[in-house]
Write a protein that holds these residues in place. Structure first.
Motif, short mmCIF file in Angstrom:
data_model
loop_
_atom_site.label_atom_id
_atom_site.label_comp_id
_atom_site.label_asym_id
_atom_site.label_seq_id
_atom_site.Cartn_x
_atom_site.Cartn_y
_atom_site.Cartn_z
N SER A 49 0.90 -1.17 -0.10
CA SER A 49 -0.14 0.02 -0.10
C SER A 49 0.79 1.10 -0.08
CB SER A 49 -0.86 -0.16 1.11
OG SER A 49 -0.36 0.09 2.28
N ALA A 50 2.14 1.04 0.33
CA ALA A 50 3.04 2.33 0.34
C ALA A 50 3.93 2.66 -0.87
CB ALA A 50 3.93 2.11 1.60
N LEU A 51 3.68 1.59 -1.87
CA LEU A 51 4.52 1.86 -3.15
C LEU A 51 3.93 2.16 -4.37
CD1 LEU A 51 6.31 -1.91 -2.65
CD2 LEU A 51 7.20 0.40 -1.95
N GLU A 52 2.62 2.72 -4.22
CA GLU A 52 1.89 3.29 -5.28
C GLU A 52 0.90 4.34 -4.83
OE1 GLU A 52 -1.38 2.68 -5.42
OE2 GLU A 52 -1.93 0.84 -4.59
N VAL A 53 0.54 5.35 -5.92
CA VAL A 53 -0.15 6.24 -5.56
C VAL A 53 -1.72 6.20 -6.02
CG1 VAL A 53 1.40 7.97 -4.91
CG2 VAL A 53 0.60 7.79 -7.22
N TYR A 54 -1.60 5.02 -6.90
CA TYR A 54 -2.85 4.73 -7.55
C TYR A 54 -4.04 4.51 -6.63
CZ TYR A 54 -5.98 1.85 -10.86
OH TYR A 54 -7.07 1.27 -11.42
N HIS A 55 -4.03 4.03 -5.45
CA HIS A 55 -4.89 3.71 -4.48
C HIS A 55 -5.46 4.97 -3.74
CE1 HIS A 55 -1.73 3.80 -1.44
NE2 HIS A 55 -2.57 4.11 -0.79
N VAL A 56 -4.63 5.99 -3.97
CA VAL A 56 -4.83 7.16 -2.93
C VAL A 56 -6.36 7.85 -3.15
CG1 VAL A 56 -4.24 9.79 -2.87
CG2 VAL A 56 -2.51 8.08 -3.08
N ASP A 57 -6.85 8.20 -4.37
CA ASP A 57 -8.34 8.55 -4.32
C ASP A 57 -9.16 7.82 -3.89
OD1 ASP A 57 -7.10 10.37 -6.25
OD2 ASP A 57 -8.22 9.99 -7.96
N ALA A 58 -9.24 6.45 -3.96
CA ALA A 58 -10.14 5.56 -3.36
C ALA A 58 -10.10 5.48 -1.67
CB ALA A 58 -10.38 4.20 -4.00
N THR A 59 -8.80 5.16 -1.33
CA THR A 59 -8.36 5.03 0.10
C THR A 59 -8.28 6.11 0.90
OG1 THR A 59 -7.19 2.91 -0.69
CG2 THR A 59 -6.82 3.72 1.75
N GLU B 297 -10.02 12.02 1.51
CA GLU B 297 -10.02 13.23 2.46
C GLU B 297 -8.55 13.68 3.08
OE1 GLU B 297 -12.76 14.91 2.49
OE2 GLU B 297 -13.72 13.64 1.19
N THR B 298 -7.67 12.79 2.80
CA THR B 298 -6.34 13.19 3.46
C THR B 298 -5.21 13.01 2.23
OG1 THR B 298 -6.23 10.50 3.68
CG2 THR B 298 -7.05 11.69 5.58
N PHE B 299 -4.69 12.01 1.98
CA PHE B 299 -3.66 12.10 1.25
C PHE B 299 -3.89 12.56 -0.18
CE2 PHE B 299 0.45 10.04 -0.68
CZ PHE B 299 1.34 10.67 0.37
N LYS B 300 -4.99 12.21 -0.70
CA LYS B 300 -5.44 12.71 -1.79
C LYS B 300 -4.99 14.30 -2.13
CE LYS B 300 -9.29 13.09 -5.18
NZ LYS B 300 -10.65 12.89 -5.50
N GLY B 301 -5.30 14.91 -1.16
CA GLY B 301 -5.10 16.49 -1.31
C GLY B 301 -3.80 16.80 -1.00
N TYR B 302 -3.16 15.78 -0.45
CA TYR B 302 -1.71 16.11 0.08
C TYR B 302 -0.49 16.08 -1.09
CZ TYR B 302 2.48 15.88 3.26
OH TYR B 302 3.56 15.90 3.98
N VAL B 303 -0.96 15.37 -2.02
CA VAL B 303 0.19 15.35 -3.17
C VAL B 303 -0.36 15.40 -4.56
CG1 VAL B 303 1.84 13.59 -2.02
CG2 VAL B 303 -0.09 12.65 -3.17
N LYS B 304 0.23 15.42 -5.61
CA LYS B 304 -0.35 15.55 -7.13
C LYS B 304 0.02 13.89 -7.38
CE LYS B 304 0.91 20.04 -7.96
NZ LYS B 304 1.75 21.18 -8.72
N ASP C 123 -4.76 2.92 5.52
CA ASP C 123 -3.88 1.84 4.73
C ASP C 123 -4.32 0.39 5.29
OD1 ASP C 123 -2.94 3.14 2.54
OD2 ASP C 123 -1.37 3.94 3.76
N GLN C 124 -4.19 0.41 6.79
CA GLN C 124 -4.43 -0.62 7.44
C GLN C 124 -5.74 -1.43 7.12
OE1 GLN C 124 -4.70 -0.35 11.80
NE2 GLN C 124 -5.22 -2.51 11.99
N ARG C 125 -6.94 -0.65 6.85
CA ARG C 125 -8.15 -1.06 6.51
C ARG C 125 -7.99 -1.95 5.10
NH1 ARG C 125 -12.26 0.75 3.45
NH2 ARG C 125 -11.20 2.70 2.88
N VAL C 126 -7.37 -1.34 4.06
CA VAL C 126 -7.37 -1.99 2.80
C VAL C 126 -6.45 -3.14 2.83
CG1 VAL C 126 -8.47 0.10 1.62
CG2 VAL C 126 -5.93 -0.12 2.03
N ALA C 127 -5.51 -3.01 3.54
CA ALA C 127 -4.35 -4.03 3.65
C ALA C 127 -4.98 -5.46 4.29
CB ALA C 127 -3.04 -3.74 4.36
#
Length: 375
Positions: free
Chosen positions: A198-208, A211-218, A334-338
């Motif tokens: 879960s830490a090795l890609e940003v593909y999951h950011v929008d869904a996971t 309200e948090t990391f999605k707005g943190y990075v491009k 990340d824990q929830r989806v892992a």
């Protein structure tokens, strides 16, 4: 039809992907411990906790309890198990004290030999040679910057060779990020590999992390590789960059002149380091405690402030609380989806489909498969 053709060209072939059956099962866990965790240099802590004589840290490396102890300036690593009746010796993650078994009080010296045995003459009659045969099993220990590593099996390359060019990265991070502001251990009901991915890609950011990391990075992930290790770089969002600029200036925090985006490193197999805008370092290990469980050990660091009057102040405490809370929220997501993924992995036989946006996961899989195939 065109979409399917494009997918076949961009995704990775199944024989390059870890089979789902390898994410669970006691036999897989034992083989992985022997072929990966015992043979790699494993990060166990920081020299910050080993500065003084008799300072120690402990760590669990895939079921092997390890102690690293400062013996008058000399760092040594041993099996953290008494050779009398097999109690653990040090029971805390870190502290100061001689290696004394809490069960019967056996005391071990810098060579791991039990030199203090209560009632030895009356009950055991162990001479010096017999005591040496009861010495603790010793492991290799090496340091890069402030990062401490242990290897359970002695064969193989040295630490600097295993790290490659990332050794210099650890040197740089060690010089800059000296102020630990948060630390914790989170138990996850997931195999360590499912957790780490879960830490090795940003593909999951929008869904996971909507309200948090999605707005943190491009959502751009530029990847590069160094042997078994990898790096992913994403630009911080404009708002995140402005926030860190303001905090750094107000708090007098130093910033890296080399790491100005969101830079994420994987040191194979399980050490993940993230740097935000050159101002914050996150250090995480995904430690297996069984085939279906792992522990995520996280630490957060800032640099040493040039405005010492701000330390302990309300503004500094607010910044630290904000950063620590944000980090814990993301880890919880990340824990929830892992954990959900781990449950799914136990119900299927076909390897996952990895797209080009998940190339760091594919690289991790290649390194893992190569280690598991090595004699």
């Amino acid at each position: 039809m065109d979409d399917r053709v494009q997918q076949s060209q961009l995704s990775f072939p199944p024989d390059m992907v870890i089979p789902p059956q390898r994410y669970s099962g006691e036999a897989n866990h034992a083989e992985e411990a022997a072929r990966v965790f015992r043979r790699c240099w494993m990060f166990v802590g920081f020299t910050d906790d080993l500065r003084n004589d008799n300072d120690f840290i402990t760590a669990d490396i895939a079921g092997t309890s390890v102690l690293v102890q400062n013996f008058d300036g000399d760092l040594r690593a041993y099996h953290n198990v008494c050779t009398h009746r097999y109690s653990l010796i040090h029971l805390r993650p870190c502290g100061n004290g001689k290696p004394v078994c809490p069960y019967h009080g056996w005391v071990f010296n810098r060579d791991g030999v039990p030199v203090g045995i209560p009632g030895n003459r009356e009950h055991f009659g162990l001479d010096d040679a017999a005591k040496k045969r009861l010495a603790l099993r010793r492991f290799e220990v090496a340091v890069r910057g402030r990062f401490v590593f242990v290897r359970l099996e002695p064969a193989g390359p040295g630490l600097d060779e295993q790290l490659g060019a990332y050794g210099a990265v650890l040197d740089h991070l060690s010089e800059l990020f000296t102020d630990r502001i948060d630390e914790g251990v989170l138990p996850w009901s997931a195999n360590w590999k499912a957790a780490l991915e879960s830490a090795l890609e940003v593909y999951h950011v929008d869904a996971t992390h909507p309200e948090t990391f999605k707005g943190y990075v491009k959502k751009v992930w530029i990847c590069s590789y160094e042997g078994e290790h990898s790096r992913g770089v994403s630009q911080l969002s404009d708002g995140s960059a402005r926030w860190w600029d303001g905090v750094s200036q107000k708090m007098g925090l130093p910033r890296s002149d080399r790491l100005e985006s969101y830079d994420h490193y994987l040191i194979f197999p399980n050490l993940a380091i993230g740097v935000s805008h050159g101002a914050l370092m996150s250090v995480q290990t995904y430690d297996p405690v069984g085939p279906d469980r792992c522990e995520l050990h996280y630490r957060l660091f800032l640099g040493e402030t040039s405005k010492p009057q701000t330390k302990g102040g309300a503004a500094r405490k607010a910044v630290e609380a904000n950063v620590a809370g944000f980090n814990r929220t993301i880890l919880g997501e990340d824990q929830r989806v892992a954990e959900a993924t781990h449950k799914g992995l136990k119900q299927v036989q076909v390897p996952a489909v990895l797209g080009s946006c998940e190339e760091r996961i594919a690289a991790f899989h290649r390194a893992w498969l190569a280690r598991m195939a090595a004699e």
